[in-house]
Design an enzyme around this catalytic site. Structure first.
Site, mmCIF file in Angstrom:
data_model
loop_
_atom_site.group_PDB
_atom_site.id
_atom_site.type_symbol
_atom_site.label_atom_id
_atom_site.label_comp_id
_atom_site.label_asym_id
_atom_site.label_seq_id
_atom_site.Cartn_x
_atom_site.Cartn_y
_atom_site.Cartn_z
ATOM 1 C CG HIS A 22 28.248 -27.991 -3.436
ATOM 2 N ND1 HIS A 22 27.726 -29.023 -2.700
ATOM 3 C CD2 HIS A 22 29.555 -28.286 -3.624
ATOM 4 C CE1 HIS A 22 28.689 -29.893 -2.431
ATOM 5 N NE2 HIS A 22 29.801 -29.480 -2.979
ATOM 6 C CG ASP A 59 34.691 -28.126 -7.315
ATOM 7 O OD1 ASP A 59 35.623 -28.760 -6.798
ATOM 8 O OD2 ASP A 59 33.500 -28.441 -7.174
#
Length: 435
Positions: free
Chosen positions: A311, A369
């Site tokens: 991330h 995600d």
């Protein structure tokens, strides 16, 4: 922001006698921030920060992130505690109003949202103007922006009552708009919202029910959806939130601002990331191809990318991913999914990556995600709706950030600066004299 500052920084412009003393401002937690507002007046220079990665554009009390430590706080509460103990509307109250509600406040807030879930009946005709194969996000951009044409009674951004009713309307109506966008693309009748259902439960009902027969929402799936919504509700000053704030700084109405946020979220580098995970899995194709694929990812000369891992903000782990990891396995167990090739592939990819020293050393852990994409796929939600669902969840954060900005007496219209690298001033040449 505290009145005390941890110190100052003095910048001297080489070759001149000009200097600027910059105050360091200190928040509740987090690094100090240099207040550069007088830098241009003192030195005649601007700062350069592409992507605003090192620039604080606002003061906010809503969300705090420590990417190095994997910390996400909403109004001071850890996301882990909220996701496991709260409901989405309880978190929405927290983001909007600053505190968790008591029982009476929660009842009033829930009713304030649920009584606005229906859309003006004329809005149905707007959907007919789109092609049947239109992406749901395109539909959402258009319909959310059009709300300002139907609700003239709440467009005064300087009126606290108008801001409050607009917040209720957006939180309540965006799920209906998204569900109807899906129904329109598959040619099924629109399902009106049911206010006797919970927020996530109602969204799943509008997505899946048909008039021909009763539909009962699975409580395990409803809780999983509620948790996904909580984990996506707000994430500090990301691209779409910054878009909402920048739009709102002009005095634009809240419906237009949220439509702008939806457009920003649509980008594959932002809200489309979980859709990209499913695309990557489809390209891998089979569990036997996982190891060769990961070998390509490790090859610096290869263009293969591991989607859903790592991330930009979280340099250690994504705290939301740990919560969704457990939720993912709960959903798969509830649905009894054992022979879905794509989900089997995802689980194999997770297992290998979590134990591979290459990914461990680089802290490339599965992010939110990765797991949300798997959960939504297992629940039968098409990939085209993934980003739309993200928009449903993030509307709460957007409207909270917009409301906070409008109540900030120091807020002013956004006006980023630039380094101009075009031609210097030159004179116009008549067309018959040009080389």
């Amino acid at each position: 922001m505290t009145d005390q500052t941890p110190g100052t920084v003095t910048i001297t412009l080489d070759g001149t006698n000009k200097s600027s003393t910059i105050k360091l401002l200190e928040g509740t937690i987090g690094p100090a921030v240099a207040d550069i507002r007088k830098l241009y007046a003192d030195l005649g220079i601007f700062t350069y920060d592409p992507g605003y990665g090192g620039t604080a554009a606002c003061e906010s009390k809503i969300t705090y992130i420590d990417g190095d430590e994997g910390v996400l706080l909403h109004r001071g509460y850890p996301i882990e505690q909220l996701a496991m103990n709260s409901s989405f509307l309880e978190v929405a109250h927290l983001l909007l109003n600053g505190e968790l509600p008591n029982a009476a406040e929660k009842h009033d807030f829930d009713m304030g949202v649920m009584r606005h879930t229906m859309l003006h009946e004329q809005i149905r005709s707007i959907y007919q103007g789109f092609r049947r194969d239109a992406h749901p996000m395109a539909v959402m951009c258009g319909v959310v922006g059009a709300l300002s044409a139907f609700y003239h009674d709440s467009l005064d951004v300087n009126n606290p009552d108008h801001r409050r009713i607009s917040a209720f309307r957006l939180i309540a109506k965006v799920p209906t708009i998204a569900a109807w966008a899906y129904k329109y693309t598959i040619g099924q009748p629109f399902m009106y919202p049911r206010n006797d259902l919970g927020y996530a439960e109602n969204f799943l009902y509008m997505m899946n029910a048909v008039p021909a027969e009763p539909y009962h929402v699975n409580p395990v799936l409803a809780r999983a959806m509620d948790r996904i919504m909580i984990l996506h509700a707000d994430h500090e000053q990301n691209a779409s939130t910054a878009t909402v704030r920048l739009s709102g700084s002009t005095g634009a109405n809240p419906f237009a601002c949220i439509a702008a946020g939806i457009a920003s979220l649509w980008g594959p580098a932002h809200g489309g990331a979980n859709e990209a995970v499913l695309k990557m899995l489809a390209e891998i194709g089979h569990v036997d191809n996982v190891k060769p694929f990961l070998d390509q990812v490790k090859d610096k000369n290869s263009h293969s990318r591991l989607m859903g891992f790592g991330h930009r903000v979280y340099k250690n782990f994504d705290p939301r991913a740990k919560i969704l990891q457990a939720t993912c396995h709960e959903v798969l167990a509830e649905l009894g999914i054992k022979n879905d090739p794509l989900l089997d592939l995802a689980m194999e990819l997770e297992k290998i990556a979590l134990h591979d020293e290459y990914f461990i050393a680089r802290k490339l852990y599965p992010n939110v995600d990765f797991y949300s994409g798997i959960i939504l796929k297992a629940m039968g939600i098409p990939t085209s709706m993934f980003t739309a669902l993200f928009a449903v969840s993030r509307t709460v954060g957007w409207i909270s950030q917009w409301k906070e900005m409008m109540e900030d007496p120091s807020q002013r219209i956004g006006r980023p600066r630039q380094i101009y690298t075009g031609a210097a001033q030159r004179d116009y040449v008549a067309i018959d004299q040009r080389a």
